[in-house]
Design an enzyme around this catalytic site. Structure first.
Site: not given
Ligand code: M6R
Length: 617
Positions: A2, A27, A78, A102-103, A490, A494, A497, A513, A612
């Site tokens: 928060c 936040r 939050w 906050n906490g 992952e 990263k 993207e 393979h 997002k």
């Molecule tokens: O909010 P979520 O964890 O369900 O989102 C899933 C994906 O859309 C999310 O992880 C996406 O792959 C990110 N951009 C990865 O960095």
């Protein structure tokens, strides 16, 4: 996470609080409120205004009320305990005083019970309200008000456990705000004839650039004439103020160039918040009461199915490892967007865990609902309280990572891993598949994880130099085995993207393979090779890459000279428990993706074509 603010000085306080809250809105933004000490009447009085939703709702509510006054506190929430609602919004009041927090107060349940037994009535479901009532209870009616308030706060802090940045105002102490800090951030601003305190620097830069950072275990007092700091036991603290020269944009990101970088560096703190109040070392167990699991339920689970998308899917691949190893339950991991179109088989013995940072991803939500229709027991593992997935599931395990702004998920991933490991350990304990000494060693390993993450982050310059060397490459291959395979996936996600470079994650043993055909002297191959049970096998794969003139960037354990002898570059991580290693190997990969993208000049926080929260199929 928060945001809090406090002010005392000559200005009309309500607009100051609102302006600071706008800068802290990142936040948390599910509700907000402020308390103003009105001194125009003969006896000073507190007025509290709160509103659910974005700050505009609070601004509207304020414009409808008359709020003269020069001292006050504010909060943007939050939610962690209690859904977003006006009653749960801060400030919380008890008698003549109001507080913002906050906490997380870890021992809030036992304190609440004790206060209830004394006749205290609660207006909210929050952990914070307990602090307000304790303060009120300890507030002596005798002596100068500021002294009484300080003493009441000391007594209260001795009773509570957890993380807090607290600000307190009291009707009987005009032009005075009392503050305390433990684990949650709090910075004091010293202006001319005015002082303020906020959760973050940007919120106070419109008023002053001279700041003092409060440390854990310290109390502070704001008066228009200046700030006074002392420790919990009353020792005076003299700390020089620092001048902040950040631009407004820099300030919003806490001095970091991008939210993603800030969030990468926030991970030790985020993981501490995920763990907070959930490890019981004395009894050697986990405190996950929110899931309502007991030995009978745990023994009745015939299969665990993780459902997720993107980064959450990669975390879930690791979740499967943890569940199988520690709880000895058959487990699988499914993509939300695939499982729902496959006519999947779910049964009453299934425990389905929907994993989602946002809690809103449509494919994950729809698959969860499908599992529920077939009678499966469901858990939401998410970062956002009262999100759609949290509401749809039978129970929710929150990660408490705080809002994640960068589109590329970072702290959400590592906190998901921690939550999955905790859940697997508790299931193992309840089912009797995890011997007590092993469980205890794992609990200690979890406790030490934030420290190991900090050490790994300190080596960020080494990652930057590797990024400088390779950032123009068009193709990257990430290899990992066992627990490191999901991390390879992952790492590749990263990088692709945010940098738009082509990157693939592969199980190291699968390279021969097919993907081995891609290897040449131009392609960097990132090999995850911590000191674990698959080390020798992965080392052979590394040598296979080298034998074909491939370029190797290895992520290895500190002191590994053997890897150093064959790799082009080595990024070292500290030696940790095998179960924790994936959390740690993630860090250099996040940093590598970030630095490569930044060197390539992409829009790191909002990469092209992405969103997002993905609420479309
Ligand atoms: O909010 P979520 O964890 O369900 O989102 C899933 C994906 O859309 C999310 O992880 C996406 O792959 C990110 N951009 C990865 O960095």
């Amino acid at each position: 996470m928060c945001g809090i603010v406090a002010y005392t000085g000559p200005r009309d306080v309500a607009p100051v609080l609102l302006d600071a809250l706008r800068r802290l809105e990142y936040r948390g933004y599910d509700s907000a409120g402020l308390a103003v000490l009105q001194t125009e009447e003969s006896a000073p009085s507190l007025t509290i205004v709160r509103a659910v939703g974005k700050l505009d709702n609070l601004a509207q509510a304020i414009s409808a009320s008359d709020l003269p006054g020069q001292t006050g506190i504010g909060h943007t929430r939050w939610a962690t305990h209690g859904r977003p609602s006006e009653a749960n919004a801060h400030p919380h009041r008890s008698g003549p005083l109001a507080i913002v927090h906050n906490g997380i107060i870890e021992n809030h349940l036992e304190l609440k019970q004790a206060l209830r037994a004394e006749g205290v009535e609660f207006q909210s479901d929050t952990d914070t309200e307990i602090v307000a009532h304790l303060l009120h209870k300890h507030l002596s009616p005798h002596g100068p008000r500021e002294d009484a308030l300080r003493e009441a706060l000391r007594r209260t802090l001795r009773e509570i456990r957890g993380a807090y940045a607290l600000a307190v105002v009291c009707e009987q102490a005009p032009d005075f705000v009392l503050l305390a800090k433990n684990s949650s951030p709090l910075v004091l601003g010293i202006g001319r004839g005015e002082t303020l305190a906020t959760s973050d620097i940007p919120a106070l830069l419109s008023y002053t650039r001279d700041v003092v950072f409060l440390e854990d275990g310290e109390l502070a007092e704001l008066r228009p004439s200046g700030v006074h700091i002392e420790t919990l036991d009353g020792t005076l603290v003299q700390r020089r103020s620092r001048r902040i020269d950040w631009s407004p944009v820099q300030a919003e990101k806490g001095g970091y160039k991008h939210f993603m970088l800030k969030e990468i560096f926030e991970q030790p703190r985020a993981i501490e918040d995920t763990l907070r109040g959930r490890l019981d070392l004395e009894s050697g167990s986990l405190v996950l009461n929110e899931l309502g699991l007991d030995a009978e339920t745990a023994r009745g689970i015939s299969r665990i199915c993780f459902i997720a998308c993107g980064t959450s899917y990669h975390a879930s691949l690791l979740g499967r490892h943890y569940v199988e190893k520690y709880a000895r339950i058959p487990a699988q991991t499914e993509l939300g967007s695939e499982v729902r179109y496959r006519d999947p088989v779910f049964t009453k013995g299934d425990l389905v865990i929907a994993v989602s940072q946002s809690g809103e991803t449509l494919d994950t939500l729809a698959a969860l609902e499908e599992a529920k229709r077939h009678g499966a027991r469901t858990i939401a593992l998410t970062n956002v309280l009262e999100s759609a997935i949290a509401r749809a599931a039978d129970s929710a395990l929150y990660t408490h990572a705080g809002p994640e702004i960068g589109v590329a998920s970072t702290k959400a991933f590592t906190t998901q891993l921690v939550a999955m490991l905790m859940l697997s350990l508790e299931l193992g304990r309840l089912r009797g598949t995890l011997p007590a000494p092993e469980l205890l060693a794992l609990l200690h390993a979890l406790l030490e994880a934030p420290g190991s993450l900090r050490t790994t982050l300190e080596a960020h310059e080494a990652v930057l130099s590797v990024a400088r060397k390779w950032h123009q490459s068009q193709n990257f291959l990430f290899l990992g085995r066992g627990l490191e395979f999901p991390i390879a996936l992952e790492g590749a996600l990263k990088l692709k993207e945010i940098s738009y470079a082509h990157a693939e994650g592969y199980a190291a043993g699968e390279m021969k393979h097919g993907p081995i055909a891609l290897i040449d002297e131009k392609m960097p191959v990132i090999v995850l090779i911590p000191d674990d049970r698959t080390y020798e096998k992965t080392f052979s794969n590394l040598e296979e890459v080298r034998a074909r003139d491939g370029r190797v960037i290895a992520v290895a354990t500190e002191g590994d000279e053997r890897v150093k002898g064959v790799a082009d570059d080595v990024l070292y991580i500290p030696k940790v428990h095998e179960a924790i290693a994936p959390l740690i190997t993630t860090i250099p990969l996040q940093l590598l993706a970030y630095y490569v993208a930044d060197l390539r000049g992409t829009d790191v926080d909002q990469p092209r074509n992405l969103a997002k929260t993905v609420t479309v199929e």
